[in-house]
Design a protein around this motif. Structure first.
Motif, PDB file in Angstrom:
ATOM      1  N   ASP A   1       8.050  -5.195  -6.327  1.00  0.00           N
ATOM      2  CA  ASP A   1       6.613  -5.107  -6.605  1.00  0.00           C
ATOM      3  C   ASP A   1       6.240  -3.806  -7.302  1.00  0.00           C
ATOM      4  OD1 ASP A   1       6.509  -7.456  -5.141  1.00  0.00           O
ATOM      5  OD2 ASP A   1       5.850  -6.462  -3.304  1.00  0.00           O
TER       6      ASP A   1
ATOM      7  N   TYR B   1       6.073 -10.139  -3.792  1.00  0.00           N
ATOM      8  CA  TYR B   1       4.918 -10.869  -4.306  1.00  0.00           C
ATOM      9  C   TYR B   1       5.272 -11.375  -5.694  1.00  0.00           C
ATOM     10  CZ  TYR B   1       2.095  -8.506  -0.737  1.00  0.00           C
ATOM     11  OH  TYR B   1       1.583  -8.052   0.443  1.00  0.00           O
TER      12      TYR B   1
ATOM     13  N   LEU C   1      -5.297  -7.509  -9.868  1.00  0.00           N
ATOM     14  CA  LEU C   1      -4.067  -6.933  -9.303  1.00  0.00           C
ATOM     15  C   LEU C   1      -4.133  -5.427  -9.063  1.00  0.00           C
ATOM     16  CD1 LEU C   1      -1.094  -8.901 -10.895  1.00  0.00           C
ATOM     17  CD2 LEU C   1      -1.978  -9.023  -8.565  1.00  0.00           C
TER      18      LEU C   1
ATOM     19  N   ALA D   1      -5.897  -4.998  -5.815  1.00  0.00           N
ATOM     20  CA  ALA D   1      -5.147  -5.559  -4.686  1.00  0.00           C
ATOM     21  C   ALA D   1      -3.929  -4.723  -4.315  1.00  0.00           C
ATOM     22  CB  ALA D   1      -4.716  -6.988  -5.018  1.00  0.00           C
ATOM     23  N   PHE D   2      -3.434  -3.936  -5.247  1.00  0.00           N
ATOM     24  CA  PHE D   2      -2.243  -3.125  -4.983  1.00  0.00           C
ATOM     25  C   PHE D   2      -2.502  -1.646  -5.248  1.00  0.00           C
ATOM     26  CE2 PHE D   2      -0.625  -7.356  -5.409  1.00  0.00           C
ATOM     27  CZ  PHE D   2       0.355  -7.416  -4.434  1.00  0.00           C
TER      28      PHE D   2
ATOM     29  N   TRP E   1      -6.201  -4.476   0.663  1.00  0.00           N
ATOM     30  CA  TRP E   1      -5.739  -5.640   1.423  1.00  0.00           C
ATOM     31  C   TRP E   1      -6.754  -6.774   1.387  1.00  0.00           C
ATOM     32  CZ3 TRP E   1      -1.319  -7.457   3.151  1.00  0.00           C
ATOM     33  CH2 TRP E   1      -0.229  -6.589   3.187  1.00  0.00           C
TER      34      TRP E   1
ATOM     35  N   ARG F   1      -6.079  -8.430  -1.842  1.00  0.00           N
ATOM     36  CA  ARG F   1      -4.756  -9.067  -1.823  1.00  0.00           C
ATOM     37  C   ARG F   1      -4.793 -10.369  -1.013  1.00  0.00           C
ATOM     38  NH1 ARG F   1       0.134  -5.267  -0.149  1.00  0.00           N
ATOM     39  NH2 ARG F   1      -1.226  -3.893  -1.342  1.00  0.00           N
TER      40      ARG F   1
ATOM     41  N   LEU G   1      -1.742 -15.459  -6.103  1.00  0.00           N
ATOM     42  CA  LEU G   1      -0.665 -14.547  -5.763  1.00  0.00           C
ATOM     43  C   LEU G   1       0.130 -15.253  -4.675  1.00  0.00           C
ATOM     44  CD1 LEU G   1       0.357 -11.571  -6.198  1.00  0.00           C
ATOM     45  CD2 LEU G   1      -1.106 -10.939  -4.272  1.00  0.00           C
TER      46      LEU G   1
END
Length: 193
Positions: A52, A79, A87, A90-91, A163, A166, A175
């Motif tokens: 990732d 993922y 994205l 989310a990360f 999170w 995500r 995802l």
């Protein structure tokens, strides 16, 4: 245990000591992009989320193949998804840039490295349920800890927002969480009469 995140290495060492595994388990901090593992050395390997954040996954896949003994297995959990605008949220991370890739791209990196795919499991639903249970217990855990200093509270809020996004993307299936079981190719020698 090889850990590439400076921010989690100390916690890893504390966990090993707390579980009284210090005589059987050692931890080493590595550079995910440049580390070269000992060839044909390991009977098995577990990689969680390394793909990732790896900027050049063909190298990592080759290192996995190279370090496994012939016929040994690797379990890679990662993922997968297409590049979408959400994205980065989310990360969001202070330690590394996320590099989420398409499912087929990861499969190609494994194949090109010489790894044989034995299983390709979609574990998104189980992963979602585990994450949701953890969030349900977060308030109680925070209450036990008491007050947080400002920087810890900011970090926690940042992580919670990442999170939240995500989990939303996982629930929408934009995802996925995948578990790959890979095996190094056995070296077979052929003898001619």
């Amino acid at each position: 245990v090889f850990e590439w995140r400076e921010e989690t290495f100390e916690a890893l060492q504390v966990g090993i000591a707390k579980a009284d595994l210090g005589k059987r388990v050692s931890a080493q901090r590595i550079d995910l992009e440049a580390h070269v593992f000992a060839p044909n050395h390991y009977d098995g390997l577990l990689s969680t989320d390394d793909f990732d954040y790896c900027s050049y996954p063909p190298h990592l896949a080759q290192q996995i193949m190279k370090c496994l003994k012939p016929g040994a297995a690797a379990v890679v959990e990662s993922y997968v998804g297409l590049r979408i605008a959400e994205l980065p949220t989310a990360f969001a991370s202070s330690f590394a840039e996320p590099h989420i890739r398409a499912h087929g791209d990861l499969l190609q990196f494994f194949t090109d490295a010489g790894l044989k795919l034995e299983a390709d499991e979609d574990v998104t639903e189980e992963f979602l349920e585990t994450a949701r249970q953890s969030f349900r217990g977060l308030g109680e855990k925070l209450a036990k800890v008491g007050g947080l200093d400002v920087s810890a509270a900011q970090e926690l809020a940042w992580e919670a927002e990442a999170w939240r996004m995500r989990l939303k993307l996982l629930a929408q299936r934009r995802l996925e969480r995948r578990r790959f079981i890979l095996r190094s190719r056995s070296m077979t020698m052929r003898f001619r009469p």
